[in-house]
Design a protein around this motif. Structure first.
Motif, short mmCIF file in Angstrom:
data_model
loop_
_atom_site.label_atom_id
_atom_site.label_comp_id
_atom_site.label_asym_id
_atom_site.label_seq_id
_atom_site.Cartn_x
_atom_site.Cartn_y
_atom_site.Cartn_z
N ASN A 41 0.82 -1.21 0.00
CA ASN A 41 0.00 0.00 0.00
C ASN A 41 0.85 1.26 0.00
O ASN A 41 0.49 2.26 -0.63
N GLN A 42 1.97 1.23 0.69
CA GLN A 42 2.83 2.42 0.71
C GLN A 42 3.43 2.70 -0.66
O GLN A 42 3.62 3.85 -1.03
N LEU A 43 3.72 1.64 -1.41
CA LEU A 43 4.27 1.81 -2.76
C LEU A 43 3.19 1.98 -3.82
O LEU A 43 3.49 2.25 -4.98
N SER A 44 1.91 1.79 -3.41
CA SER A 44 0.78 1.86 -4.35
C SER A 44 0.95 0.85 -5.48
O SER A 44 0.67 1.15 -6.64
N VAL A 45 1.39 -0.36 -5.13
CA VAL A 45 1.49 -1.44 -6.11
C VAL A 45 0.65 -2.61 -5.61
O VAL A 45 0.41 -2.76 -4.42
N ARG A 46 0.18 -3.43 -6.55
CA ARG A 46 -0.72 -4.53 -6.20
C ARG A 46 -0.24 -5.86 -6.75
O ARG A 46 -1.03 -6.78 -6.95
N LYS A 47 1.06 -5.95 -6.98
CA LYS A 47 1.57 -7.22 -7.50
C LYS A 47 2.99 -7.45 -6.98
O LYS A 47 3.80 -6.53 -6.92
N PHE A 48 3.26 -8.69 -6.57
CA PHE A 48 4.62 -9.06 -6.18
C PHE A 48 4.85 -10.52 -6.50
O PHE A 48 3.90 -11.28 -6.76
N SER A 49 6.12 -10.92 -6.48
CA SER A 49 6.47 -12.27 -6.92
C SER A 49 7.74 -12.72 -6.20
O SER A 49 8.62 -11.91 -5.90
N TYR A 50 7.82 -14.03 -5.94
CA TYR A 50 9.04 -14.57 -5.35
C TYR A 50 9.24 -16.01 -5.80
O TYR A 50 8.31 -16.69 -6.24
N CYS A 51 10.49 -16.45 -5.70
CA CYS A 51 10.86 -17.84 -5.93
C CYS A 51 11.83 -18.21 -4.81
O CYS A 51 12.83 -17.52 -4.61
N LEU A 52 11.54 -19.29 -4.08
CA LEU A 52 12.36 -19.68 -2.93
C LEU A 52 13.29 -20.82 -3.34
O LEU A 52 12.81 -21.90 -3.71
N PRO A 53 14.61 -20.61 -3.29
CA PRO A 53 15.55 -21.65 -3.75
C PRO A 53 15.62 -22.82 -2.77
O PRO A 53 15.51 -22.66 -1.56
N LYS A 54 15.84 -24.02 -3.32
CA LYS A 54 15.94 -25.22 -2.47
C LYS A 54 17.22 -25.23 -1.66
O LYS A 54 17.24 -25.61 -0.51
N ARG A 55 18.32 -24.81 -2.30
CA ARG A 55 19.62 -24.86 -1.63
C ARG A 55 19.91 -23.51 -1.00
O ARG A 55 19.71 -22.47 -1.62
N PHE A 56 20.41 -23.53 0.24
CA PHE A 56 20.58 -22.29 0.97
C PHE A 56 21.69 -21.41 0.43
O PHE A 56 21.72 -20.22 0.68
N GLY A 57 22.62 -21.98 -0.34
CA GLY A 57 23.66 -21.17 -0.92
C GLY A 57 23.20 -20.43 -2.17
O GLY A 57 23.87 -19.50 -2.63
N ASP A 58 22.06 -20.84 -2.73
CA ASP A 58 21.56 -20.22 -3.94
C ASP A 58 20.78 -18.94 -3.64
O ASP A 58 20.25 -18.77 -2.54
N LYS A 59 20.71 -18.07 -4.62
CA LYS A 59 19.94 -16.84 -4.48
C LYS A 59 18.97 -16.69 -5.63
O LYS A 59 19.26 -17.08 -6.76
N ALA A 60 17.81 -16.14 -5.32
CA ALA A 60 16.79 -15.86 -6.33
C ALA A 60 16.43 -14.38 -6.21
O ALA A 60 17.14 -13.62 -5.56
N LEU A 61 15.33 -13.98 -6.85
CA LEU A 61 14.92 -12.59 -6.79
C LEU A 61 13.47 -12.46 -6.34
O LEU A 61 12.61 -13.24 -6.73
N PHE A 62 13.24 -11.46 -5.52
CA PHE A 62 11.91 -11.03 -5.13
C PHE A 62 11.58 -9.79 -5.95
O PHE A 62 12.42 -8.90 -6.11
N TYR A 63 10.37 -9.75 -6.51
CA TYR A 63 9.95 -8.61 -7.32
C TYR A 63 8.70 -7.96 -6.71
O TYR A 63 7.84 -8.66 -6.17
N ILE A 64 8.63 -6.66 -6.84
CA ILE A 64 7.42 -5.95 -6.43
C ILE A 64 7.17 -4.81 -7.42
O ILE A 64 8.07 -4.03 -7.72
N GLY A 65 5.97 -4.76 -7.97
CA GLY A 65 5.64 -3.75 -8.97
C GLY A 65 4.53 -4.22 -9.87
O GLY A 65 4.42 -5.42 -10.15
N ASP A 66 3.69 -3.31 -10.34
CA ASP A 66 2.51 -3.70 -11.11
C ASP A 66 2.84 -4.24 -12.49
O ASP A 66 1.99 -4.88 -13.13
N SER A 67 4.06 -4.03 -12.98
CA SER A 67 4.39 -4.47 -14.34
C SER A 67 5.10 -5.82 -14.37
O SER A 67 5.43 -6.31 -15.45
#
Length: 393
Positions: free
Chosen positions: A185-211
């Motif tokens: 609500n503070q960013l006035s966006v209504r969409k976000f996305s994430y992918c949680l990696p199986k291995r703890f050494g790996d990194k993924a990306l969290f996204y937030i934004g209407d596009s």
């Protein structure tokens, strides 16, 4: 007017650090897992200070432990400290009891008290990354409201730490949808996305934004409605649970529990179910492995989980034979295999079924983080739809 002047001051600070957030832009942050807890955190900067905040879709609260905390939990990175933090005024519209905040007119301040932390609410500049062009850039968002924890009665998040690396998580990033204090609500966006990696050494990306993922379609994409409106939780209608293609005879009212559905919660390490559902899953798993491998569960476990097998004797993990399916409204099916239903504990010589029994009778069923691994989830809050598909996080 005083609050506006403070926020305007933060804009000036942020412009000195990087380009400011533009409406319609997509922000991102790297996501990694905390070994042993199955909590997943996004690395962001607040006031130029790097912090790791656990992603949490079951709360609107964002907070971080302060360097000046009186009661503190252990964290392997420095506690938050920022010279640009500005306390929230008591009459600010965000400072309401419904959001878990308390105004203090006498000293014109706002405090918070959530389940596991309490302290001061205020503003600072959050720095994410932009993904709107090929070159990744830092993007500053001035004046975001969050809590700075002074008293943190937080249980240790490390249920079982196999790495010995310590706790990297300093707070929580609330992704709930119902309060003005929520980041969405503070960013006035209504969409976000994430992918949680199986291995703890790996990194993924969290996204937030209407596009983000505007054309998120394909043969492997599953979509189901998010139930309810203007509620903190993201409820899904779970219609059936199957093990190796056989549906368990669990009544619909048991799957829905309180009539709302199952909560999808990346801030809960494991999925949890009420007695009637859990007991059927527990028995079905035991029957399956007794039938195919002659394996019986351990009478006593060292890990503390209810259903565990001798790791040295197991004959079933890694063979790709065990499967579990959660079927949702609209035909969407979340497919699970051994890696998202069982966890190995090598130094305990155990391999355990990683779904647990609901401890609080008033709590609904929960779809936790361990069962969400290596899948991309896209929350379209405006359309009340959740999409997911396999992904190599």
């Amino acid at each position: 007017m005083a609050v506006k002047a403070k926020v305007d001051g933060l804009v000036n600070v942020s412009q000195a650090r990087g380009r400011s957030f533009r409406r319609g832009e997509t922000l991102s942050a790297p996501v990694a897992g905390a070994s042993g807890s199955h909590l997943y955190y996004a690395a962001v900067k607040i006031g130029g200070f790097k912090v790791n905040l656990a992603l949490d879709t079951a709360t609107s609260a964002t907070w971080v432990q302060s360097a000046g905390c009186i009661y503190c939990f252990n964290v392997s990175v420095p506690n938050f400290k920022s010279s640009s933090f500005i306390p929230m005024a008591a009459d600010h519209p965000i400072c309401t009891a419904s959001a878990g905040l308390t105004p203090h007119p006498a000293n014109n301040a706002c405090s918070y008290r959530f389940m596991n932390s309490e302290g001061i609410y205020g503003f600072d500049t959050f720095t994410f990354f932009t993904t709107s062009d090929r070159k990744q850039r830092h993007v500053s968002v001035p004046g975001l409201a969050f809590g700075v924890g002074v008293i943190n009665n937080w249980i240790d998040i490390f249920y079982y730490d196999q790495s010995g690396g310590g706790n990297p998580i300093g707070g929580f990033l609330g992704l709930g949808r119902d309060q003005p204090s929520s980041i969405l609500n503070q960013l006035s966006v209504r969409k976000f996305s994430y992918c949680l990696p199986k291995r703890f050494g790996d990194k993924a990306l969290f996204y937030i934004g209407d596009s983000i993922n505007a054309n998120y379609t394909g043969p492997y994409v599953q979509t189901t409605p998010i139930l309810g409106s203007n509620q903190n939780f993201y409820y899904l209608k779970l219609e059936a649970i199957s093990i190796n293609g056989t549906a368990l005879p669990i009544a619909q009212e048991v799957l829905s529990r309180n009539g709302q559905g199952i909560i999808i919660d990346c801030g809960s390490p494991y999925s949890s179910f009420v007695d009637e559902a859990y007991d059927m899953m527990h028995q079905a798993v035991k029957d399956y492995f007794k039938q195919i491998a002659g394996e019986l569960p351990l009478a006593r476990t060292r890990s503390g989980y209810n259903l565990c097998y001798d790791l040295k004797r197991h004959k079933f993990l890694g063979g790709g034979r065990f499967s579990m399916e959660f079927q949702f409204l609209g035909g969407a099916t979340l497919h699970l295999d051994e890696s998202t239903t069982f966890q190995e504990f090598p130094d305990l010589n155990e391999v355990c079924f990683m779904m647990i029994r609901v401890q609080d009778l008033g709590v609904p069923n929960i779809l936790g983080a361990f069962q969400q691994l290596n899948k991309r989830f896209v929350f379209d809050v405006a359309s009340s739809m959740l999409s997911f598909s396999p992904d190599s996080c």
